[in-house]
Every structure is written in structure tokens, then in C-alpha cells.
Motif scaffolding. Sequence first.
Motif, PDB file in Angstrom:
ATOM      1  N   VAL A 140       0.862  -1.189   0.000  1.00 12.34           N
ATOM      2  CA  VAL A 140       0.000   0.000   0.000  1.00 12.34           C
ATOM      3  C   VAL A 140       0.896   1.235   0.000  1.00 12.34           C
ATOM      4  O   VAL A 140       1.647   1.472   0.943  1.00 12.34           O
ATOM      5  CB  VAL A 140      -0.938   0.020   1.217  1.00 12.34           C
ATOM      6  CG1 VAL A 140      -1.793   1.277   1.200  1.00 12.34           C
ATOM      7  CG2 VAL A 140      -1.816  -1.219   1.237  1.00 12.34           C
TER       8      VAL A 140
ATOM      9  N   GLY B  16       0.066   9.084  -3.304  1.00 16.07           N
ATOM     10  CA  GLY B  16      -0.732   8.238  -2.432  1.00 16.07           C
ATOM     11  C   GLY B  16      -1.088   6.909  -3.063  1.00 16.07           C
ATOM     12  O   GLY B  16      -0.677   6.586  -4.174  1.00 16.07           O
ATOM     13  N   PRO B  17      -1.871   6.110  -2.331  1.00 15.55           N
ATOM     14  CA  PRO B  17      -2.166   4.743  -2.765  1.00 15.55           C
ATOM     15  C   PRO B  17      -3.117   4.686  -3.949  1.00 15.55           C
ATOM     16  O   PRO B  17      -3.750   5.683  -4.323  1.00 15.55           O
ATOM     17  CB  PRO B  17      -2.800   4.117  -1.523  1.00 15.55           C
ATOM     18  CG  PRO B  17      -3.407   5.277  -0.793  1.00 15.55           C
ATOM     19  CD  PRO B  17      -2.479   6.428  -1.030  1.00 15.55           C
ATOM     20  N   ASP B  18      -3.218   3.501  -4.537  1.00 15.49           N
ATOM     21  CA  ASP B  18      -4.162   3.273  -5.621  1.00 15.49           C
ATOM     22  C   ASP B  18      -5.586   3.287  -5.087  1.00 15.49           C
ATOM     23  O   ASP B  18      -5.831   3.199  -3.879  1.00 15.49           O
ATOM     24  CB  ASP B  18      -3.886   1.918  -6.286  1.00 15.49           C
ATOM     25  CG  ASP B  18      -2.567   1.896  -7.034  1.00 15.49           C
ATOM     26  OD1 ASP B  18      -2.129   2.969  -7.478  1.00 15.49           O
ATOM     27  OD2 ASP B  18      -1.976   0.811  -7.171  1.00 15.49           O
TER      28      ASP B  18
ATOM     29  N   PRO C 184       2.224   4.770   0.604  1.00 17.82           N
ATOM     30  CA  PRO C 184       1.897   5.750   1.645  1.00 17.82           C
ATOM     31  C   PRO C 184       1.182   6.974   1.082  1.00 17.82           C
ATOM     32  O   PRO C 184       1.383   7.363  -0.078  1.00 17.82           O
ATOM     33  CB  PRO C 184       3.274   6.123   2.213  1.00 17.82           C
ATOM     34  CG  PRO C 184       4.144   4.954   1.892  1.00 17.82           C
ATOM     35  CD  PRO C 184       3.657   4.431   0.580  1.00 17.82           C
ATOM     36  N   ALA C 185       0.385   7.605   1.911  1.00 21.45           N
ATOM     37  CA  ALA C 185      -0.469   8.718   1.476  1.00 21.45           C
ATOM     38  C   ALA C 185       0.327   9.887   0.919  1.00 21.45           C
ATOM     39  O   ALA C 185      -0.120  10.583   0.008  1.00 21.45           O
ATOM     40  CB  ALA C 185      -1.337   9.179   2.641  1.00 21.45           C
ATOM     41  N   SER C 186       1.510  10.128   1.439  1.00 17.10           N
ATOM     42  CA  SER C 186       2.293  11.284   1.005  1.00 17.10           C
ATOM     43  C   SER C 186       3.324  10.946  -0.071  1.00 17.10           C
ATOM     44  O   SER C 186       4.078  11.815  -0.495  1.00 17.10           O
ATOM     45  CB  SER C 186       3.020  11.888   2.215  1.00 17.10           C
ATOM     46  OG  SER C 186       3.889  10.930   2.801  1.00 17.10           O
ATOM     47  N   TYR C 187       3.335   9.696  -0.515  1.00 15.55           N
ATOM     48  CA  TYR C 187       4.361   9.244  -1.454  1.00 15.55           C
ATOM     49  C   TYR C 187       3.978   9.607  -2.881  1.00 15.55           C
ATOM     50  O   TYR C 187       2.896   9.255  -3.355  1.00 15.55           O
ATOM     51  CB  TYR C 187       4.541   7.734  -1.332  1.00 15.55           C
ATOM     52  CG  TYR C 187       5.668   7.157  -2.177  1.00 15.55           C
ATOM     53  CD1 TYR C 187       6.953   7.055  -1.657  1.00 15.55           C
ATOM     54  CD2 TYR C 187       5.441   6.701  -3.468  1.00 15.55           C
ATOM     55  CE1 TYR C 187       7.995   6.510  -2.411  1.00 15.55           C
ATOM     56  CE2 TYR C 187       6.475   6.161  -4.227  1.00 15.55           C
ATOM     57  CZ  TYR C 187       7.741   6.067  -3.707  1.00 15.55           C
ATOM     58  OH  TYR C 187       8.754   5.535  -4.444  1.00 15.55           O
TER      59      TYR C 187
ATOM     60  N   GLN D  65       1.318  10.224  -9.672  1.00 15.90           N
ATOM     61  CA  GLN D  65       0.297   9.880  -8.684  1.00 15.90           C
ATOM     62  C   GLN D  65       0.850  10.085  -7.281  1.00 15.90           C
ATOM     63  O   GLN D  65       1.993   9.755  -6.999  1.00 15.90           O
ATOM     64  CB  GLN D  65      -0.120   8.415  -8.865  1.00 15.90           C
ATOM     65  CG  GLN D  65      -1.104   7.912  -7.808  1.00 15.90           C
ATOM     66  CD  GLN D  65      -1.487   6.461  -8.064  1.00 15.90           C
ATOM     67  OE1 GLN D  65      -1.820   6.085  -9.182  1.00 15.90           O
ATOM     68  NE2 GLN D  65      -1.432   5.641  -7.026  1.00 15.90           N
TER      69      GLN D  65
ATOM     70  N   GLN E  19      -6.734  -2.171  -3.834  1.00 12.95           N
ATOM     71  CA  GLN E  19      -5.573  -3.054  -3.757  1.00 12.95           C
ATOM     72  C   GLN E  19      -5.863  -4.418  -4.383  1.00 12.95           C
ATOM     73  O   GLN E  19      -5.283  -5.429  -4.009  1.00 12.95           O
ATOM     74  CB  GLN E  19      -5.145  -3.241  -2.297  1.00 12.95           C
ATOM     75  CG  GLN E  19      -4.577  -1.991  -1.647  1.00 12.95           C
ATOM     76  CD  GLN E  19      -3.311  -1.485  -2.312  1.00 12.95           C
ATOM     77  OE1 GLN E  19      -3.182  -0.301  -2.613  1.00 12.95           O
ATOM     78  NE2 GLN E  19      -2.373  -2.381  -2.550  1.00 12.95           N
TER      79      GLN E  19
END
Length: 768
Positions: A735, A755-757, A737-740, A753, A760
Motif C-alpha cells: 500500500v 498516495g495509494p491506488d 503511503p499517502a504522502s508518497y 500519482q 488493492q
Amino acid sequence: MLCPTLTVLAASLLAACGGGGDSSGPFAFPPPAASNITVSGVLAASAFKPGSSTDPVIGAGYYAGATVCVDTNNNGRCDSDETSAVTDANGKFSLSLSGPSALIADIGTKAKNTAAGTNVTSREVLRVTLDQVKEQGTAVVVSPLSSEVARLMEANSTTYAIEKQNLATRLGVPVASLLGDVNTASGKVQTALLNEANALNNRFAYATTKLDRGDKFPDALANPGGDPRLSGTAGVTAATATVVDNRQPITFLQSQQAAFNVEGIPRYDNIFIVMLENKATMSILNSAYAPKINGYLKAGNQLVSYYATGNPSEPNYTALGGADDWGITDDSQWNCDATGANAVQDLPTPDNLQPGLAKSPFSATCTQAAAVNHNIVGKPNLFNAITKAGLTWRTYSESMNPGQDFRTDSVADTAVTAQDNVYAPGTLGGNTTAVGSAALTLPLPAGLYKTKHHPGMAYQNVRSAPEWKYSNRTMGGGQWDANLKNGIATYTIPASYDYDQLGTDLASGNVGNLNFLVPDQCDDMHGINVVGTDGVTKASDCSSVANNVSATAVSPIITRGDNYVDYTVKRIQASPLWQNPQKRVAIVLMFDEGNAQSGMNSCCGWVPTNVGTANPLKQNADGTWSVDNSITNYGGVGKGNGGNHGHGESIFGILTNQANAPKGVSDSDAYSHFSFVRTLQDMFQLADPASDASYMNRSKYTEAFVAANIMNLPEYTGSADTHFDSVRPINHAFVIPASYAQKQSADVSTTAQVGPDANQLNVWSLKQ
């Protein structure tokens, strides 16, 4: 008539007195004495016999000296207090039970597999359901097939009748034959049963290994959220080191399911990998020139952050065959710099002395600046691993010269001509031309088939394998197909030569478990310059850069490739194989590389700091790892600072024939050719996640492996994102991370993009 009358009378009086089932009272009768029943049968076995020059040979037999019992505590063992019997030399057993019961066969290492003539190498547990015991009584057959019916009932929450029929449908055998003794079957039915029994036997033996060593469930890299082994590990990025390991030791039933879902990758029967050339994501995604590929991306699932190995083609195909490019940074022929321990061992050598090859002399064209061995000796690869498991592989190549040796590039034949496609949408070898263009009649050019585009070509142990010639096959659809058989004798045309073995095999079902589909250099979007009959290079849609059509740049070659992909996918989807809902079949649409030449291109198993490629690691006898210095110029003179460093992003689409599988899934986690090789090893159960050494070459470079071996992997010491720089199976478990912010290569122009997709869901999943 007296006795029945008295019996009825007594029963009536008992009921009238409120006795019912009560055994007390003046009219009580003692309960009937318990009478045991006999449950007997055989424990069937199979064994793969290596060395076949065609399809694998699987022998039938029995397990002698194994224990069959009622597993009352469901722990996957025949304990001393459980009713049991030992199979005799012919696999027979007999149990006296109070009533029908489900059984297990506990096959230990003292048991003998009569099909192989040897003792079992590791403990295995097989099962038979209560329903089957009731059905077969004194002729019960315990086998991998009976175990699979039991497993499927639990996995799908269905019935014995349903799963027995489903499995029979998948194998194409009568349902009445499915759970019988395979030793007494014959012909195609026995072959189908033995092939499946072999594959299942591998899985159930692996399941028992997982149970006996106390594996945690699920596998670490299938754990939702990320790898729990990294928690608190030094040298890994914070985003990946926070997953808590809540897994528990695997149970017997969990182990049998996990063996069919290794690292979250489900078992497939067949996969078709359509190889395309040299187009980055931004060249294909939403392109008006590739509407059909984009339609398939939307209809199926896709990876949106998939990285290649390097430029040009050959390193990528070699990496797809075995998860490393071995320092190759060019397209030189596979025998270049093959000396000493790496000398060519092919017998016979495909030189111009071989029948029909007089016009195709075997002389290496070597372009590398420094000595780099192109003949890989003794290294593991997908082809050998598939064969060793008793499974099958095929490489289908388009536009072969009839009868040519697959180890040589195709040659020109001026007597074979065809009208060009001339980039007209929807044509394959047709006469339609672009507006204002005259129809082009073009001779068959050289190099439509190139050995550099064969994923197994560089591996000596693949070319020397007994099944090499049998497993390399033709694929039709090219514009010269119709006239190839009428050409001059550039090659001696074998009797009954099949110009389209893919079509023949799709009709019969005789495809491989693993299939690479390699279009020619006109249909794979690579392009070559085609010289007309007048000796002038023509503006064919086979040109990598379309002459005289600058307004559309490379659109003709993309359109041509788009049409060929559509043609190929539709052929697979129309086949009985795809149409069988119980078969698990997938199609992958992918490119060898993108277009990036600079910028942040490294990913997923390659050099994160882009400062040189350290040699790969080898495992020593004591289990430790050290640098493998046996590979000539692995990180030496080549591209940049030596060796490949990864390459740009390209399209990767996945289609399955599973009606209930999730569709429209985009997985934005970062993957590479090494990730795909690891995924295929999991898909066909060719490796064990508990053993790094079982994963071939760089496919073992997971985040945990790199962290544990960082002293021997100096290229990773500068990594700022250890997840991105490592290898993982394509299972969508991590998953983001939200800030990635998603990293992108230089040939991707879409907004990154963050944050996550959106979900999953696993892109390979067989059901929602």
C-alpha cells in the motif's frame, strides 16, 4: 410374516408410551450392535521423467509404505492414536471404520514412489473427501486429483459434485475418469490426468513443507500493506519498515491453499506473453494510433509503473528469460565473446554446412566495444525451471524462413513478395493503401526474425535442452505468409511445414504453460527499412521512422503493431483453451523497453545510484552469499558507467479468461522485468519464498534480501527508496503511503500519482 408384524407392533406400542428413541421402559429394545465397514483402495502416484525431446513424460505408479488414516484432529498427520493403515507394495490399503470418513495419506520419506522407483524426497499429504469415500467405498483412490477436489471445495465453498465436474471440464476428461486410478486409464485421458497429477503433486508437497517448517501465513510479500519482516530493520526507508507482523503459523488447510497462491500469485494453466518493441508509456497510452491496445488495457488490468532493463533489445529479452542481462548492453549475436568456460556447446552448430543453411552462414556479428560474453552458461532461467517441473514452454516467432534454425536470423528472399500494409488501419497483409499512395510490392527482407528477440537464446542450457527444437515454433499473421511457401529454396522446406504453429496449437490446446509470442520486426513496432524490388528503400509502415510521412512521425509502425496485437489476442480468445471457463489463461501485452535515455530510470533490481553495476551474488555451500566474479565485464565498459541501470516505463496489460476476476485495475507500484520473472516463478511454483536461493538471479533482490546482504551490494548503499529499488512479485500487496509521489522515468509525461491506488485488487486475481 410373524416377525415383521411383531416388530411393527412393538414399535407402535413404544411410540404410544412416549418411548420414541428412548431405550428404557417396558418395551425397550437394545440398540443394534455397532458394525464396522471396510474402506479400502489405492494411493496413486506419478513421476516426471526428464530427458524428453517433446512434451514431458509423466509416469504412473503408487506410493508404497505410506500411511492412510482418519485425521481426526485435522493437523495433516497420521498420529499414533488415529485409525490407520500402511500401503503395500502396490499402493493398496484397507481400513476398518465405524462409518465412512474423509481420509488423508501421510506420505513420509520412507515411502516409495513406484513411478520413480525411489523414495519420496520430502513429506507430502494428500486427501480424499467424505463424499468420494462414500462414492467409491472399497475402491477409493487417494491422489493429487482427489486432494485438489477437496481443496477447491474449501476455496470456493462449493460441493463435491461441482468441483469434480469443474476439474474434469478443465482437463477435458470424462468426469467418471477423473478420480479413478490413473494407472488403469489410457490414451489422452491418462496423459491429461498424469500431467495434472504431476503439477498438483508439486504443489501439495510444497504445502506440506510449509506446514512442517511452521511458515507464517500469508507469505511475507503477500502480506497486505507490505513486508512485515522489515519492521525495525536498519537501512530501509521508513515507509516500508512500519508494518506489524500479525501473521500466525500456517495451518494444514491454509498450507494447501497457500501452495496455489505463492506470494499472492494464483496458479495459471497457461500464460501468453506478447512481446512488443521500443515504445514508452506516453507513446501508447491513449494514443489515437493504438486504439486496440488501449481498449485491452481498459478491458483488463494494467501496471502503470513498469520498468525495463536497458537499451537496446537483447538485454531485456535475456532478462525476461532469467532475471539478469549478464552485462550485455548491445544486440550482438549470442555466440559473441563466447570463449573458455563460456564457449558455445551447441551440437550441431548451426553453420552453413547444415542442410538447407547454405545461404545463412553462422558468423557472429559482434558490435560490443569490449569483451562481453553473450553465451550464458550454467545460470538458472525460466525455460529450464519450467521443464524441470514437468511443465511446458513455447516460443512462437513470426516470419521465419521455412525450415530455418531458430538460432539464426532470418534472411532475405527476393522471390517472396507481398503488397505492403501501408499503415492502413485494420489491415494485416491486405491491399488497402493510404490515401494518395500507390500499393507497394515488397520482397521479404532480412532480419524479420532476430535471435536477439528470443528470451531463451542467450542461455546455453536452454539451447542445449532436449526440447529446444520442439518448443520453438512459428506464428502466422505476417504480410509475406501467403507467398513464403512459393519462394526459392533459401532454406530446405520440410515436408508438411507449418507456417503458423500457434494457430494449430491453439486449436488443439497443445500450447505451453509458458508461451512467449514474438512478432516480427515489422509487427512488433520495432521496424526495419524495407527495400523495394527496384532497390530503393520504401516508406513502408514497417519503417521505424516513416519516410515522407513526417506529419505522423512513427504512427504507421504503431498502427501496424496495434493491428497485429488485436489479431493475436482475438485468436487466443477464440480458442477452445480460452473459452474453457475452468482453464486459467492470461495474456500479457508488454514492451521490451521504453524510450528513456537519461534521467531517473533505474528501478526494481538495478543500480539506484546509477554509478556502476556490481556483480550479482552467489550462494556459498554454507548458505552465505558472496560476489560472483565469474561473469566477464558484468559492470564494465558498456553504457554510462558500466552495465545497464534500468530503463524507462512502458505499457504492461493483463487479460484473463476468468469471468469473475476483477477488471479495470491499475497497479501503480513499481515493477520491472525482474519482478515479472519472480511473478512467473510464483505462478508456476518454481521457487519457495522461504529460500532466496530458489529465485533466479536478480529476481531474489527483495528489500529484505538487499538489507541482509548490503555489504556485498555496494550499489544499494545510496538508495533513498529501498522499496522502489528492490524486486517484488506483481501482487499489488504493498500500500503506497499517502504522502508518497510516484516516481517516473524520463519517458513518462503524465502527472505523478500521490498516495495509494484506488484499490488493492490483485491484477492476477481469479475472482473478486
